[in-house]
Scaffold this motif. Sequence first.
Motif, PDB file in Angstrom:
ATOM      1  N   ASP A  64       0.827  -1.203   0.000  1.00 13.37           N
ATOM      2  CA  ASP A  64       0.000   0.000   0.000  1.00 13.37           C
ATOM      3  C   ASP A  64       0.862   1.254   0.000  1.00 13.37           C
ATOM      4  OD1 ASP A  64      -2.364   1.438  -0.074  1.00 13.37           O
ATOM      5  OD2 ASP A  64      -3.257   0.365   1.608  1.00 13.37           O
ATOM      6  N   VAL A  70       0.165   5.205   1.163  1.00 12.65           N
ATOM      7  CA  VAL A  70      -0.655   6.283   1.717  1.00 12.65           C
ATOM      8  C   VAL A  70       0.250   7.476   1.966  1.00 12.65           C
ATOM      9  CG1 VAL A  70      -2.152   6.959   3.630  1.00 12.65           C
ATOM     10  CG2 VAL A  70      -2.196   4.596   2.797  1.00 12.65           C
ATOM     11  N   LEU A  90      -9.301   5.912   0.427  1.00 10.46           N
ATOM     12  CA  LEU A  90      -9.445   5.660   1.857  1.00 10.46           C
ATOM     13  C   LEU A  90     -10.799   6.155   2.342  1.00 10.46           C
ATOM     14  CD1 LEU A  90      -5.909   6.795   3.090  1.00 10.46           C
ATOM     15  CD2 LEU A  90      -6.663   4.474   2.510  1.00 10.46           C
ATOM     16  N   PRO A 106      -5.404  11.988   4.489  1.00 12.96           N
ATOM     17  CA  PRO A 106      -4.392  11.270   3.697  1.00 12.96           C
ATOM     18  C   PRO A 106      -4.984  10.851   2.358  1.00 12.96           C
ATOM     19  CG  PRO A 106      -5.359   9.781   5.295  1.00 12.96           C
ATOM     20  CD  PRO A 106      -5.984  11.128   5.539  1.00 12.96           C
ATOM     21  N   ALA A 130      -4.562   7.814  -0.831  1.00 11.42           N
ATOM     22  CA  ALA A 130      -3.999   6.525  -1.216  1.00 11.42           C
ATOM     23  C   ALA A 130      -3.692   6.543  -2.698  1.00 11.42           C
ATOM     24  CB  ALA A 130      -4.983   5.401  -0.894  1.00 11.42           C
ATOM     25  N   ARG A 184      -7.096   0.723   6.377  1.00 11.95           N
ATOM     26  CA  ARG A 184      -8.282   0.267   5.649  1.00 11.95           C
ATOM     27  C   ARG A 184      -9.026  -0.773   6.489  1.00 11.95           C
ATOM     28  NH1 ARG A 184      -7.558   1.749   0.143  1.00 11.95           N
ATOM     29  NH2 ARG A 184      -5.380   2.114  -0.431  1.00 11.95           N
TER      30      ARG A 184
END
Length: 581
Positions: free
Chosen positions: A119, A121, A168, A173, A175, A310
């Motif tokens: 991932d 972020v 998200l 933030p 993603a 998540r």
Amino acid sequence: MGRYLICSRSPDCPADHPLPAGLRSRALADGMTVSDLSEATWLAVAGPGCPQVLGVGAWRLIGDVYNRHRPAVGRIRTEDPHDYEKKMIARFWGRYIGVRLDGTGRLTSLLRDPSGALDCVWWKQGPLTLVASDVPDWLAAAASQGWRINPARVEAALHDPYSTSGDLLLDGPAALLPGTLQDIAGEEPVTLWRPDWIVRGAAPVTDEAAARSLREAVDETLAGVVRGNGALAAEISGGLDSSIVAATLAARGKGQVRLWLNAWGPDATADERPWVEILAAHLGVAATSVPRAVGRLTEDMLDQLTTGVRPGLAALDALHDADWARRFAEAGIDAVVTGKGGDSMFIQPADIGVFVDLYRERGRRALLSRTLPDLARWNERSVWTLAGQALRRHWTPQAIDSPNPLIAPRRHADVPRHPWLQDIEDLGPAKRRQILGLVQGCGLHGPSLQTRVVSVIHPLLAQPVVEACLVLPAGQLTLGRRDRALARQAFGDRLPEAITARRSKGEMTAFYGHLIADGLDVLRPWLLDGRLASMGLIDLDRADAALTREALAWRGGYVDIMTTAAIEGWVRAWERRLPGA
């Protein structure tokens, strides 16, 4: 699963600023190893499967990176402004993100590989740009100023769980989507790779060449897994997909596999041991079959479903997840290899949608093909039913078989679906479902109790296999007659005939039905008196009726219930993390 955190200071931020210094100290206290990428940017990493750094031109790739055997770089136009990055994505595969620094050593661009297995972020906090694979409690406490739960995205996740691998459920933030490049200056992200682009760029090949391409892609992927990891475990269910992975692993790195593990359920439909024994004898390996973990659901288990940024949809069976995490730790395993994703990539089921795809390709000539009676026989339908559906131009199978019985009608219809599911209406329904399965597969890479102790690897969702399957029509992947027929042919010489010819599949419905029924005393207050209910996202009357032994016996609904429970846990966890939000 390996984790990382990148911290890059703006030009006006001194090296001894308390925020980056404090984050560095917290990362070290969390067991991460910190190194400087430049004077202004540092990287913290931790295992299992600790991310490595590879320099490629102006980029530094962080994670697991492998060379492609036959990179398709010749198809990329040199006049494309991002031709270098597209060629880099074509040349390498793995689980990685890319970072690019400017002349002063500050972060300017990010890139995420197409698999989505690692991932990405990112957000800005004061003078810092931060990038992370996940956001543990200490990082959220130190650097989540201004973050908020987005109720519209939470609602979208309940109605469309596939969306959780895209944006998200938080404001603050961002993603980065797999196969995407992000300029930190604030421009919109640039798409470098999409599954429908691979589909549309396909050229027809013979069935023999198609089977060979599948075999080569799986071989290439497992060779990388064997080379890039230490002691391995293989998850073998007795089904075709895990058998293909196990057979390839046995051919390429049998000595490296310390544990061939199977879990069997308490009833006949959930007990795959006879198939596992056939496979193990054929491969010459010793399989370990253990009973699937049983017990009662608790609030602590429901809390454990959500361990990251998540909702934790990768391990809805918390008891099984905890049991296997313990077994891997005791056996000294570094990475476990699964067969997940094969259903979608190799095409299962071979249903009406496969024939509709063929009809779109060939027109009325498809009505005279051998595929029509073969698929009709496989689906126990008449040829007239398949032909009639194909002639209805706008027919498409439902992405989700039935709506979640627990949730209220949707109020925010303007929340977009996952970007990979947009603008693909021109593709046939079977191809769209394959892409939908790929989106769902991205969620399988999420954190779980197992990923805390081992790297969990899904080779059939790796870029070489995904691309090899996307370029082949659904009719070819099924050979116009049954599910995953091309894969059965491609790996027939490695597998016992009993596995390749098998029509049935293990079924855990009864097992999970008992688990849910025995846990209703915990699940009912968790959902009926929880945060989703207070947000108006649970239909209390319908949920009250669905969360009974009688309803479970008649209608089931394990996945809906546990998915809703996991999202409920995620909301509770982030309300604790963001007390002012």
